[in-house]
Design an enzyme around this catalytic site. Structure first.
Site, short mmCIF file in Angstrom:
data_model
loop_
_atom_site.label_atom_id
_atom_site.label_comp_id
_atom_site.label_asym_id
_atom_site.label_seq_id
_atom_site.Cartn_x
_atom_site.Cartn_y
_atom_site.Cartn_z
N ARG A 169 158.11 110.36 59.28
CA ARG A 169 157.75 108.99 58.92
C ARG A 169 156.65 108.93 57.86
O ARG A 169 156.42 107.90 57.26
CB ARG A 169 157.33 108.23 60.20
CG ARG A 169 158.49 108.02 61.16
CD ARG A 169 158.04 107.68 62.56
NE ARG A 169 157.60 108.86 63.32
CZ ARG A 169 157.23 108.83 64.61
NH1 ARG A 169 157.24 107.68 65.26
NH2 ARG A 169 156.85 109.93 65.23
N ASN A 190 151.59 107.82 62.47
CA ASN A 190 152.95 108.27 62.20
C ASN A 190 153.38 108.00 60.76
O ASN A 190 154.29 108.63 60.26
CB ASN A 190 153.94 107.59 63.16
CG ASN A 190 153.69 108.03 64.60
OD1 ASN A 190 153.31 109.17 64.85
ND2 ASN A 190 153.88 107.12 65.53
C1 UD1 Z 1 154.28 110.67 71.24
C2 UD1 Z 1 154.76 110.53 72.68
C3 UD1 Z 1 154.62 109.09 73.11
C4 UD1 Z 1 153.18 108.63 72.96
C5 UD1 Z 1 152.69 108.88 71.54
C6 UD1 Z 1 151.20 108.63 71.46
C7 UD1 Z 1 156.53 112.18 72.91
C8 UD1 Z 1 157.99 112.43 72.95
N1 UD1 Z 1 156.14 110.92 72.73
O1 UD1 Z 1 155.15 109.90 70.43
O2 UD1 Z 1 155.00 108.97 74.47
O3 UD1 Z 1 153.08 107.27 73.27
O4 UD1 Z 1 152.92 110.24 71.15
O5 UD1 Z 1 150.76 108.71 70.13
O6 UD1 Z 1 155.75 113.10 73.07
N2 UD1 Z 1 154.93 117.70 67.49
C9 UD1 Z 1 155.12 119.06 67.50
N3 UD1 Z 1 156.38 119.56 67.60
C10 UD1 Z 1 157.48 118.77 67.71
C11 UD1 Z 1 157.28 117.37 67.71
C12 UD1 Z 1 156.00 116.86 67.59
O7 UD1 Z 1 154.15 119.83 67.40
O8 UD1 Z 1 158.59 119.30 67.81
C13 UD1 Z 1 153.56 117.15 67.35
C14 UD1 Z 1 153.39 116.26 66.14
O9 UD1 Z 1 152.95 117.02 64.99
C15 UD1 Z 1 152.35 115.26 66.59
C16 UD1 Z 1 152.52 115.21 68.11
O10 UD1 Z 1 153.30 116.33 68.46
O11 UD1 Z 1 151.04 115.68 66.28
C17 UD1 Z 1 153.22 113.94 68.55
O12 UD1 Z 1 154.50 113.85 67.94
P1 UD1 Z 1 155.03 112.50 67.33
O13 UD1 Z 1 156.38 112.75 66.77
O14 UD1 Z 1 154.04 111.86 66.47
O15 UD1 Z 1 155.22 111.65 68.68
P2 UD1 Z 1 155.28 110.08 68.83
O16 UD1 Z 1 156.63 109.60 68.46
O17 UD1 Z 1 154.11 109.45 68.16
CA CA Z 2 152.52 110.19 66.84
#
Ligand code: UD1
Ligand code: CA
Length: 460
Positions: free
Chosen positions: A16, A229
């Protein structure tokens, strides 16, 4: 604390953000977003901090402060649940608390993380999640509680029913889990049908089904759990951070006339009784002493200003040092590696590069000084140019103390103008000038009597 294992999730694609650089490295007030998260975690004093990164990311520990960091690679971003499981081989033989932290929520405070940890330890639950109630919960996972008010699940927005979406209590993205016990449960998370990702919060419903309790701890303010995001959220979070940071400077005695139009990186230090006028940008490793004034539309980056320095409007200063009482601008440009001495004056439309300007020297107007060493109490006339470049190499100009350079002088480097010498206006100086001598280099003036009148008549 020996049994605390913080794990920061930083391997997401950041789709995003629509960016070629990893989301967590986007800067906020001059520092990568991830630095703020690391700082909040550091204060809990874990023996090291684990960070899940993707293989290609250019994260380097030097940029992230000198705390012991250990990177864990998640080769494919298959979701937050999958990300945490990458730590299993490393941590499954340990006993303690695994604190999982979203790397994209830089407003989190140590106080809240400490509260989360304490609540987790006191509850005896296998899992504790940080929650917050947001006026606008769009984009966050919603907390689902049972009739006993205990957490049953957290559903991602995309998967939530319309009535679940109305719920304003969100999962904040910070968790404590007991290790090693949590790992088998994490391994049971299935891919979400929607996004084909393994969602970490899905573990809550798995735990409930297995008769385990999920504890929750509320964040102290809704702001501190804001996740980034996209670039709009990046700007929103930066605005909140800036407000806080400028407030802290004002509390330390710095006058900021209009905080809403002042942009100061969190890496900058300013001492008391300095006045910052509207529309000023201070960046990087800049240090500003006491009783300085920085007027409107100036940008200062990576520079050190002593006390009592005045920077007049529309001045740009990069990687330079300015000594006590100097006055720069308006419309001046100091390029990297300038040292401007005490009480010196650099006036309008003056560009200085990699030069030393001595105490009390005046460079009033329309001048270029490059690769020059200029002594004390020198007067540089308007339109002086050090011709430092011959098309191949840069050469140095040395101007000793108390020299007077007349206006519109070209100095063809390399050369030295010795102490107390005097250069007549309009000179092209090509060789050294001895001390206390006059150098003059211009054609003799010829006045032709009535030339204009004669020519006009001729035309008619
Ligand atoms: C996530 C939570 C959501 C919460 C929100 C709070 C999940 C599925 N959802 O959503 O419940 O309300 O955060 O901000 O966890 N990341 C990895 N590896 C991956 C995917 C993500 O390291 O495969 C890291 C990203 O870099 C990021 C964090 O995990 O720093 C959160 O991922 P992101 O995709 O931003 O989750 P949200 O959709 O914001
Ligand atoms: Ca996030």
């Amino acid at each position: 604390m020996d049994d605390l294992y913080p794990l920061i999730l930083a391997a997401g694609k950041g789709v995003r953000m629509r960016s070629d650089i990893p989301k967590v490295l986007h800067p906020l007030l001059g520092k990568p977003m991830l630095c703020y998260v690391i700082e909040a975690v550091k204060a809990l004093r874990p023996s090291r901090i684990y960070i899940v990164v993707n293989g290609q990311s250019s994260l380097r520990s030097e940029e992230l402060g000198n705390y012991p960091l250990e990177f864990i690679i998640q080769t494919e971003p298959l979701g937050t649940g999958h990300a945490v499981l990458q730590a299993r081989p490393l941590l499954q033989d340990r006993e303690g608390v695994l604190m999982v932290i979203n790397g994209d929520s830089p407003l989190i405070t140590t106080r809240t993380l400490r509260g989360l940890l304490r609540s987790h330890r006191q509850s005896g639950a296998i899992a504790t999640t940080l929650t917050a109630v947001l006026d606008d919960p769009t984009g966050y996972g919603r907390i689902i509680r049972g009739s006993d008010n205990k957490i049953e699940a957290s559903v991602e927005e995309k998967e939530a029913t319309p009535s679940q979406r109305k719920n304003k209590e969100v999962n904040a993205g910070f968790y404590c889990f007991n290790i090693p016990h949590i790992f088998p449960y994490l391994a049971k998370i299935e891919k979400s049908p929607h996004q084909k990702e393994y969602y970490l919060p899905s573990v809550f419903s798995i735990l409930r089904k297995e008769g385990e309790e999920v504890n929750s701890f509320p964040a102290s303010s809704p702001q501190e759990v804001l996740g980034i995001n996209n670039r709009y959220q990046l700007a929103q979070v930066e605005r909140l951070m800036r407000e806080e940071f400028l407030k802290s400077l004002m509390m330390k005695g710095v006058t900021i006339i209009d905080p809403s139009s002042t942009y100061i990186d969190s890496t900058v230090k300013v001492r008391k009784d300095t006045i910052i006028h509207p529309q000023v940008v201070l960046q990087g490793a800049t240090r500003i002493g006491s009783r300085c004034q920085v007027h409107s539309f100036c940008r200062v980056s990576d520079s050190w200003l002593d006390g009592d320095v005045v920077i007049l409007s529309n001045t740009v200063i990069e990687s330079s040092t300015i000594k006590r009482g100097a006055r720069i601008g308006p419309f001046a440009r100091l390029r990297p590696e300038c040292l401007i001495g005490p009480e010196a004056k650099i006036g309008n439309f003056v560009e200085v590069k990699k030069s030393v300007v001595g105490r009390g020297t005046k460079v009033g107007h329309l001048t270029y000084l490059g690769d020059a060493i200029i002594g004390k109490k020198v007067n540089i006339g308007a339109g002086t140019i050090t011709c430092n470049y011959d098309g191949k190499k840069k050469w140095q100009t040395i101007i000793e103390d108390e020299v007077f350079i007349g206006s519109n002088t070209e100095i063809i480097a390399p050369l030295t103008i010795r102490k107390g010498a005097y250069i007549g206006a309009g000179a092209t100086v090509t060789k050294d000038v001895p001390p206390h001598s006059l150098a003059i280099s211009r054609d003799k003036q010829v006045n032709i009597k009535n030339w204009v009148l004669r020519n006009r008549r001729g035309k008619k």
